[in-house]
Design a protein around this motif. Structure first.
Motif, PDB file in Angstrom:
ATOM      1  N   UNK A 284      -1.424  10.768  -7.626  1.00  0.00           N
ATOM      2  CA  UNK A 284      -1.573  12.057  -7.187  1.00  0.00           C
ATOM      3  C   UNK A 284      -1.001  12.104  -5.461  1.00  0.00           C
ATOM      4  N   UNK A 285      -1.296  12.956  -5.018  1.00  0.00           N
ATOM      5  CA  UNK A 285      -0.552  13.425  -3.485  1.00  0.00           C
ATOM      6  C   UNK A 285      -0.540  12.523  -2.210  1.00  0.00           C
ATOM      7  N   UNK A 286      -2.363  11.750  -2.730  1.00  0.00           N
ATOM      8  CA  UNK A 286      -2.590  10.570  -1.796  1.00  0.00           C
ATOM      9  C   UNK A 286      -2.347   9.393  -1.901  1.00  0.00           C
ATOM     10  N   UNK A 287      -0.756   8.716  -2.683  1.00  0.00           N
ATOM     11  CA  UNK A 287      -1.019   7.890  -3.251  1.00  0.00           C
ATOM     12  C   UNK A 287       0.352   6.983  -2.547  1.00  0.00           C
ATOM     13  N   UNK A 288       0.299   7.570  -1.344  1.00  0.00           N
ATOM     14  CA  UNK A 288       1.442   6.899  -0.246  1.00  0.00           C
ATOM     15  C   UNK A 288       2.587   6.687   0.175  1.00  0.00           C
ATOM     16  N   UNK A 289       3.497   7.411  -0.022  1.00  0.00           N
ATOM     17  CA  UNK A 289       4.705   7.513  -0.266  1.00  0.00           C
ATOM     18  C   UNK A 289       4.794   6.768   0.738  1.00  0.00           C
ATOM     19  N   UNK A 290       6.373   5.593   0.649  1.00  0.00           N
ATOM     20  CA  UNK A 290       6.765   5.202   2.237  1.00  0.00           C
ATOM     21  C   UNK A 290       8.402   5.780   2.371  1.00  0.00           C
TER      22      UNK A 290
ATOM     23  N   UNK B  63      -3.345   1.663  -3.924  1.00  0.00           N
ATOM     24  CA  UNK B  63      -2.910   1.915  -5.255  1.00  0.00           C
ATOM     25  C   UNK B  63      -3.053   2.890  -5.366  1.00  0.00           C
ATOM     26  N   UNK B  64      -3.952   3.389  -6.368  1.00  0.00           N
ATOM     27  CA  UNK B  64      -4.350   3.659  -7.337  1.00  0.00           C
ATOM     28  C   UNK B  64      -3.143   4.661  -8.238  1.00  0.00           C
ATOM     29  N   UNK B  65      -3.392   4.091  -9.544  1.00  0.00           N
ATOM     30  CA  UNK B  65      -1.345   4.687 -10.097  1.00  0.00           C
ATOM     31  C   UNK B  65      -2.555   5.909 -10.931  1.00  0.00           C
ATOM     32  N   UNK B  66      -3.584   6.377 -11.350  1.00  0.00           N
ATOM     33  CA  UNK B  66      -4.068   7.921 -11.118  1.00  0.00           C
ATOM     34  C   UNK B  66      -3.031   8.890 -10.227  1.00  0.00           C
TER      35      UNK B  66
ATOM     36  N   UNK C 248      -2.483  -2.972 -11.625  1.00  0.00           N
ATOM     37  CA  UNK C 248      -3.583  -3.955 -11.274  1.00  0.00           C
ATOM     38  C   UNK C 248      -3.088  -4.626  -9.491  1.00  0.00           C
ATOM     39  N   UNK C 249      -1.517  -4.581  -9.842  1.00  0.00           N
ATOM     40  CA  UNK C 249      -0.712  -5.053  -7.945  1.00  0.00           C
ATOM     41  C   UNK C 249      -1.461  -3.898  -7.052  1.00  0.00           C
TER      42      UNK C 249
ATOM     43  N   UNK D 133       1.313  -1.365  -0.127  1.00  0.00           N
ATOM     44  CA  UNK D 133      -0.074  -0.016  -0.292  1.00  0.00           C
ATOM     45  C   UNK D 133       0.740   1.149  -0.162  1.00  0.00           C
ATOM     46  N   UNK D 134       2.420   1.045  -0.147  1.00  0.00           N
ATOM     47  CA  UNK D 134       2.862   2.692  -0.225  1.00  0.00           C
ATOM     48  C   UNK D 134       3.524   1.851  -1.310  1.00  0.00           C
TER      49      UNK D 134
END
Length: 162
Positions: free
Chosen positions: A154-160, A149-152, A142-143, A82-83
């Motif tokens: 944005x800033x909420x994609x959950x960077x680790x 995590x959506x590959x559209x 898909x993974x 998820x990150x």
């Protein structure tokens, strides 16, 4: 070499073992499977992952590669489901902060994709980068979607932060 195939949401995959360690995962289905206890466990964990019930793999891995590649793959395994992380962040985590292009090469040569999660690595600016597995970026997308995590991007994609 012992191997086992499974159908997954990203297509048929085959996992290979040597000396009771996972050494490769490839796309496609083999006709003559040779299961082993470690491969049965890999199958169970992969099915759990694809069902959204498993977030961390716990398997003995023995990917073949250079010391740098192994450091990159080890750092990838520390990125939680998820990150995501960037090639640059992964280079720093692998001990070579300027080697982000080499990190991209290591991602492409990852012999155990999904389990060693190269799909979690993005280019700078939240760009998806590449994915060498079957289906390319659609498989990466898909993974990541399985992990929330959506590959559209944005800033909420959950960077680790590595």
């Amino acid at each position: 070499m012992p191997q086992i195939s499974i159908n997954s949401p990203v297509g048929a995959i085959t996992v290979f073992a040597f000396d009771d360690q996972i050494v490769a995962l490839d796309w496609g289905f083999v006709d003559e499977m040779e299961p082993s206890p470690v491969l049965e466990e890999a199958k169970n964990q992969l099915n759990g992952y694809f069902a959204g019930k498993l977030i961390t793999f716990d398997l003995p891995l023995a990917p073949d590669g250079t010391d740098f590649q192994k450091a990159v793959w080890d750092a990838m395994c520390k990125i939680p489901a998820g990150k995501t992380a960037t090639y640059k962040e992964l280079a720093k985590a692998a001990g070579s902060p300027k080697a982000f292009q080499s990190v991209g090469t290591a991602c492409g040569l990852n012999p155990i994709p999904i389990i060693i999660p190269c799909h979690r690595i993005l280019a700078s600016g939240d760009k998806p980068g590449g994915y060498s597995g079957q289906g390319g970026l659609e498989t990466k997308r898909a993974l990541l979607k399985i992990e929330g995590v959506e590959l559209a991007l944005g800033s909420d994609q959950g960077s680790f932060d590595l």
